[in-house]
Design a protein around this motif. Structure first.
Motif, mmCIF file in Angstrom:
data_model
loop_
_atom_site.group_PDB
_atom_site.id
_atom_site.type_symbol
_atom_site.label_atom_id
_atom_site.label_comp_id
_atom_site.label_asym_id
_atom_site.label_seq_id
_atom_site.Cartn_x
_atom_site.Cartn_y
_atom_site.Cartn_z
ATOM 1 N N ARG A 78 0.792 -1.172 -0.020
ATOM 2 C CA ARG A 78 -0.155 -0.055 0.004
ATOM 3 C C ARG A 78 0.992 1.565 -0.167
ATOM 4 O O ARG A 78 0.310 2.429 -0.227
ATOM 5 C CB ARG A 78 -1.094 -0.088 1.049
ATOM 6 C CG ARG A 78 -2.026 -0.855 0.811
ATOM 7 C CD ARG A 78 -3.327 -0.731 1.887
ATOM 8 N NE ARG A 78 -4.357 -1.108 1.771
ATOM 9 C CZ ARG A 78 -5.335 -1.521 2.322
ATOM 10 N NH1 ARG A 78 -5.622 -0.766 3.503
ATOM 11 N NH2 ARG A 78 -6.637 -2.084 1.921
ATOM 12 N N THR A 81 0.109 3.111 -3.162
ATOM 13 C CA THR A 81 -1.386 3.827 -3.031
ATOM 14 C C THR A 81 -0.945 5.010 -2.556
ATOM 15 O O THR A 81 -1.514 6.130 -2.962
ATOM 16 C CB THR A 81 -2.221 3.065 -2.483
ATOM 17 O OG1 THR A 81 -2.314 1.756 -3.143
ATOM 18 C CG2 THR A 81 -3.631 3.625 -2.506
ATOM 19 N N SER A 145 0.609 -1.836 -11.294
ATOM 20 C CA SER A 145 1.024 -0.645 -10.200
ATOM 21 C C SER A 145 0.194 0.542 -10.459
ATOM 22 O O SER A 145 0.091 1.025 -11.142
ATOM 23 C CB SER A 145 2.592 -0.165 -10.512
ATOM 24 O OG SER A 145 2.771 0.951 -9.692
ATOM 25 N N GLN A 146 -0.714 0.760 -9.173
ATOM 26 C CA GLN A 146 -1.517 1.857 -8.944
ATOM 27 C C GLN A 146 -0.514 3.159 -9.107
ATOM 28 O O GLN A 146 -1.080 4.134 -9.672
ATOM 29 C CB GLN A 146 -2.165 1.687 -7.798
ATOM 30 C CG GLN A 146 -3.626 1.106 -7.700
ATOM 31 C CD GLN A 146 -4.408 1.556 -6.411
ATOM 32 O OE1 GLN A 146 -3.970 1.614 -5.459
ATOM 33 N NE2 GLN A 146 -5.565 1.479 -6.707
ATOM 34 N N SER A 201 -9.287 7.942 -6.661
ATOM 35 C CA SER A 201 -8.983 6.265 -6.882
ATOM 36 C C SER A 201 -8.009 6.079 -5.739
ATOM 37 O O SER A 201 -8.232 4.830 -5.179
ATOM 38 C CB SER A 201 -8.163 6.240 -8.187
ATOM 39 O OG SER A 201 -7.732 4.952 -8.186
ATOM 40 N N SER A 202 -7.306 6.919 -5.328
ATOM 41 C CA SER A 202 -6.339 6.418 -4.138
ATOM 42 C C SER A 202 -6.971 6.268 -2.669
ATOM 43 O O SER A 202 -6.889 5.105 -2.140
ATOM 44 C CB SER A 202 -4.991 7.492 -3.728
ATOM 45 O OG SER A 202 -4.281 7.498 -5.099
ATOM 46 N N SER A 205 -9.087 3.264 -2.649
ATOM 47 C CA SER A 205 -8.104 1.647 -2.318
ATOM 48 C C SER A 205 -7.907 1.752 -0.900
ATOM 49 O O SER A 205 -7.847 0.789 -0.150
ATOM 50 C CB SER A 205 -7.152 1.792 -3.117
ATOM 51 O OG SER A 205 -7.428 1.594 -4.547
ATOM 52 N N VAL A 238 -8.234 -3.619 -2.707
ATOM 53 C CA VAL A 238 -7.067 -3.239 -3.401
ATOM 54 C C VAL A 238 -5.798 -3.155 -2.593
ATOM 55 O O VAL A 238 -6.177 -2.501 -1.408
ATOM 56 C CB VAL A 238 -7.183 -2.004 -4.515
ATOM 57 C CG1 VAL A 238 -5.857 -1.741 -5.101
ATOM 58 C CG2 VAL A 238 -8.179 -2.406 -5.409
ATOM 59 N N SER A 241 -0.406 -2.874 -5.793
ATOM 60 C CA SER A 241 -0.442 -3.673 -7.161
ATOM 61 C C SER A 241 -1.495 -4.915 -6.941
ATOM 62 O O SER A 241 -1.785 -5.427 -8.068
ATOM 63 C CB SER A 241 0.720 -3.994 -7.645
ATOM 64 O OG SER A 241 1.601 -2.897 -7.674
#
Length: 297
Positions: A78, A81, A145-146, A201-202, A205, A238, A241
């Motif tokens: 994480r 992220t 990979s985020q 998005s972050s 997650s 999530v 990755s």
């Protein structure tokens, strides 16, 4: 081990972004000052902060590759992220700065037409950043990979921003000098939009949110496995990755432990093959009589 190797490979994308941003920021700010283009200078300052954001992504990727330890039993995935989240904050700060400066320039009423070299510089920059975006997007899709995906989105945003600068400079050359500060204003808005998308998005997650459509696809994969009579529950989140999946399945209560275990293994294999999920936890429960009658009626 394969996940860690993919993360290491993703670092190449972060290094490429850093190198591109260093070069382009120096060129844009220098030519922006020479040609008096506020839009090109705004784009250049944007690239300087992109360097910091890309460094945050790189650091996040490196931390993510650390193996599990006593207080991080699930690993450090994480971290990437969090690095994407930090990148969104940096981009939002730049967006506000550019919006303020361009807004003041528009309201001042005095506008100077920039030189045509500003347009050529912005056009070349757009081509470079689009190339970097393609490379990083493919690498992010491969590694999952985020953080690198966030960097790729930033790369694409920068390409569009530079094209906006081209329009502003050419418009100024055609007798519309106010188009250059207006283009700078649009630059600020686009940077802000990209920052918001990455932030959303972050945070989704980090708060264990998960896309419902993707969860339904995972449910169908588990339900289609031979021996699975029903899905009692399924959750996913999530983890950098990775995607962690917890599924509770109902099976024939007359199955042996070995047979039930084989069903669990098959679900894990299907999750890996179809969805690239390395961490699927399958809990097996016997199908009660009332439930069986409902399903087969």
């Amino acid at each position: 081990m394969e996940t860690y190797e993919k993360l290491k490979e993703s670092e190449r994308g972060a290094w490429l972004s850093i190198a591109a941003y260093i070069l382009l920021s120096l060129v844009k700010i220098g030519i922006g000052l020479t040609t008096s283009s506020k839009a090109l200078m705004a784009d250049g300052f944007n690239n300087t902060t992109d360097i910091v954001a890309s460094l945050a992504v790189l650091i996040g990727l490196k931390i993510s590759r650390k193996p599990p330890d006593h207080d991080h039993q699930y690993g450090h995935f994480r971290a990437e992220t969090i690095s994407a989240l930090i990148a969104s904050f940096i981009m939002a700060t730049v967006s506000l700065q550019v919006l303020l400066q361009s807004g003041q320039s528009l309201l001042s009423g005095t506008h100077e037409s920039p030189g045509i070299w500003a347009a050529w510089t912005a056009l070349g920059s757009a081509g470079v950043m689009y190339g970097v975006y393609i490379y990083n997007k493919r690498l992010a899709d491969k590694s999952g990979s985020q953080a690198l995906l966030a960097a790729a989105k930033d790369n694409l945003s920068d390409a569009w921003v530079s094209l906006g600068v081209v329009v502003g400079v050419i418009g100024s050359q055609l007798g519309l000098p106010w188009l250059d500060p207006l283009a700078a204003l649009v630059v600020g808005l686009m940077i802000g939009k990209t920052a918001w998308d990455i932030f959303k998005s972050s945070t989704l997650s980090l708060t264990d949110g998960f896309d419902e459509a993707k969860l339904e696809a995972l449910r169908k994969t588990a339900a289609a496995t031979p021996g699975v009579l029903d899905i009692k529950d399924i959750k996913a989140r999530v983890h950098g990755s990775n995607i962690l999946v917890d599924v509770v399945i109902l099976v024939n209560p007359n199955l042996s432990v070995s047979e039930s275990h084989d069903i669990s293994d098959e679900i894990e294999k299907r999750m890996l093959k179809k969805h690239h999920i390395y961490n699927a936890h399958v809990h097996i429960e016997p199908l009660v009589l009332e439930k069986r009658e409902h399903i087969f009626s």
